[in-house]
Design a protein around this motif. Sequence first.
Motif, short mmCIF file in Angstrom:
data_model
loop_
_atom_site.label_atom_id
_atom_site.label_comp_id
_atom_site.label_asym_id
_atom_site.label_seq_id
_atom_site.Cartn_x
_atom_site.Cartn_y
_atom_site.Cartn_z
N GLN A 132 60.84 18.94 60.11
CA GLN A 132 61.18 18.70 58.71
C GLN A 132 59.69 18.51 57.75
OE1 GLN A 132 62.71 14.76 58.36
NE2 GLN A 132 64.46 15.48 59.49
N THR A 133 58.66 18.39 58.51
CA THR A 133 57.11 18.15 57.97
C THR A 133 56.68 19.82 57.90
OG1 THR A 133 56.84 15.92 59.30
CG2 THR A 133 54.73 17.58 58.49
N LEU A 134 56.73 20.41 58.84
CA LEU A 134 56.30 21.78 58.89
C LEU A 134 57.35 22.92 57.84
CD1 LEU A 134 55.02 21.89 62.40
CD2 LEU A 134 53.48 21.88 60.39
N ALA A 135 58.40 22.33 57.51
CA ALA A 135 59.36 23.07 56.65
C ALA A 135 58.80 22.89 55.28
CB ALA A 135 60.69 22.57 56.74
N LYS A 136 57.94 21.86 55.06
CA LYS A 136 57.46 21.71 53.81
C LYS A 136 56.08 21.90 53.40
CE LYS A 136 59.79 17.70 53.82
NZ LYS A 136 59.62 16.33 53.61
N ARG A 137 55.16 22.14 54.67
CA ARG A 137 53.88 22.20 54.54
C ARG A 137 53.33 23.24 55.67
NH1 ARG A 137 50.85 17.02 54.15
NH2 ARG A 137 49.21 18.28 54.52
N PRO A 138 52.21 24.04 55.48
CA PRO A 138 52.16 25.06 56.53
C PRO A 138 51.16 24.15 57.75
CG PRO A 138 50.72 25.17 54.78
CD PRO A 138 51.63 24.35 54.27
N PHE A 139 50.49 23.12 57.55
CA PHE A 139 49.63 22.55 58.47
C PHE A 139 49.81 21.02 58.35
CE2 PHE A 139 47.68 26.69 58.26
CZ PHE A 139 47.96 27.20 59.57
N LEU A 140 49.39 20.19 59.30
CA LEU A 140 49.81 18.77 59.41
C LEU A 140 48.73 17.87 58.43
CD1 LEU A 140 50.47 18.69 63.02
CD2 LEU A 140 52.12 18.38 61.38
N ALA A 141 47.33 18.41 58.23
CA ALA A 141 46.67 17.43 57.48
C ALA A 141 46.00 17.93 56.24
CB ALA A 141 45.52 16.67 58.48
N GLU A 142 45.97 19.37 56.07
CA GLU A 142 45.37 20.21 55.10
C GLU A 142 46.02 21.35 55.02
OE1 GLU A 142 42.82 19.15 53.17
OE2 GLU A 142 41.96 17.41 54.12
N PRO A 143 45.75 22.17 53.87
CA PRO A 143 46.47 23.44 53.89
C PRO A 143 45.85 24.41 54.68
CG PRO A 143 45.85 22.88 51.81
CD PRO A 143 45.11 21.68 52.62
N ARG A 144 45.22 23.91 55.77
CA ARG A 144 44.55 24.95 57.00
C ARG A 144 44.51 24.11 58.15
NH1 ARG A 144 40.13 22.12 54.71
NH2 ARG A 144 38.97 20.98 56.39
N PHE A 145 44.71 24.89 59.39
CA PHE A 145 44.39 24.36 60.54
C PHE A 145 43.40 23.49 60.63
CE2 PHE A 145 42.64 24.56 64.98
CZ PHE A 145 43.92 24.40 65.69
N THR A 146 43.63 22.23 61.19
CA THR A 146 42.48 21.12 61.37
C THR A 146 42.78 20.55 62.81
OG1 THR A 146 43.87 19.22 60.55
CG2 THR A 146 42.39 20.62 58.98
N ILE A 147 41.87 19.45 63.12
CA ILE A 147 42.16 18.87 64.44
C ILE A 147 43.40 18.17 64.38
CG2 ILE A 147 41.12 16.72 63.48
CD1 ILE A 147 40.50 18.18 66.99
N ALA A 148 44.19 17.92 63.42
CA ALA A 148 45.44 17.31 63.44
C ALA A 148 46.38 18.40 64.10
CB ALA A 148 46.12 16.94 62.32
#
Length: 211
Positions: free
Chosen positions: A144-160
Amino acid sequence: MITVHGITASRAFRPLWVLEELGLPYHQVARDFRGDALDEPSYLALNPNGRIPTLVDDDLVLWESMAIDLYLARRYSPPGELWPDSAVGEALAWQWSFWVMTEVEHALLSVLMHRRILPEARRDADKVKRNLGLLRRPFGVLEQTLAKRPFLAEPRFTIADLNVAAVLSWCIPARVSLAEHPAMAAWLKLCLARPARKRAQQAEPDLDTDS
Ligand SMILES: N[C@@H](CCC(=O)N[C@@H](CS)C(=O)NCC(=O)O)C(=O)O
């Protein structure tokens, strides 16, 4: 010099991936969890839990893979890269890192053990079934989270993303299908395709466990 204790085919892979993302020089001591290498007194002095990974960075000795990853990213990431930009982004990195360890890791490891790692005679199909059932809810949360945003903590790949993807990478050897979770599957594929992750997997370890 940063030192990581632990063979690549272990949870030590997590900090190795972070170090490769950061492009930092490091030394890997390929200490294996099979055998006696974790019981050596010199190692227990670093990590009394007798587990890998352990990070040594000058005077700091740190264990717990997620804590090590968060520390390395917080301390060494250039702005706008692996470490989130704001307190909100940091909070999300902590949330997802704790979440994957508490809601996913144990159940997924059990599926992996009982499908691929344990000798056939010790595999238990009921445990696979039960743990796949336990994973349904957290996988739904991530989907559900990734259907709404590309990455978990920022709009880019991060440590999350790295911390969650490093645990979920066990889905591949455990042959856990993500067909019902297309957003999660696409995100995981993207994370695992990162060159730093591939370099970490090919790291040439130092086989001398006394160093
Ligand atoms: N929560 C710890 C778990 C560490 C852990 O269990 N590592 C395994 C190898 S992947 C280990 O050292 N096993 C040795 C043992 O259980 O005796 C972390 O994430 O760093």
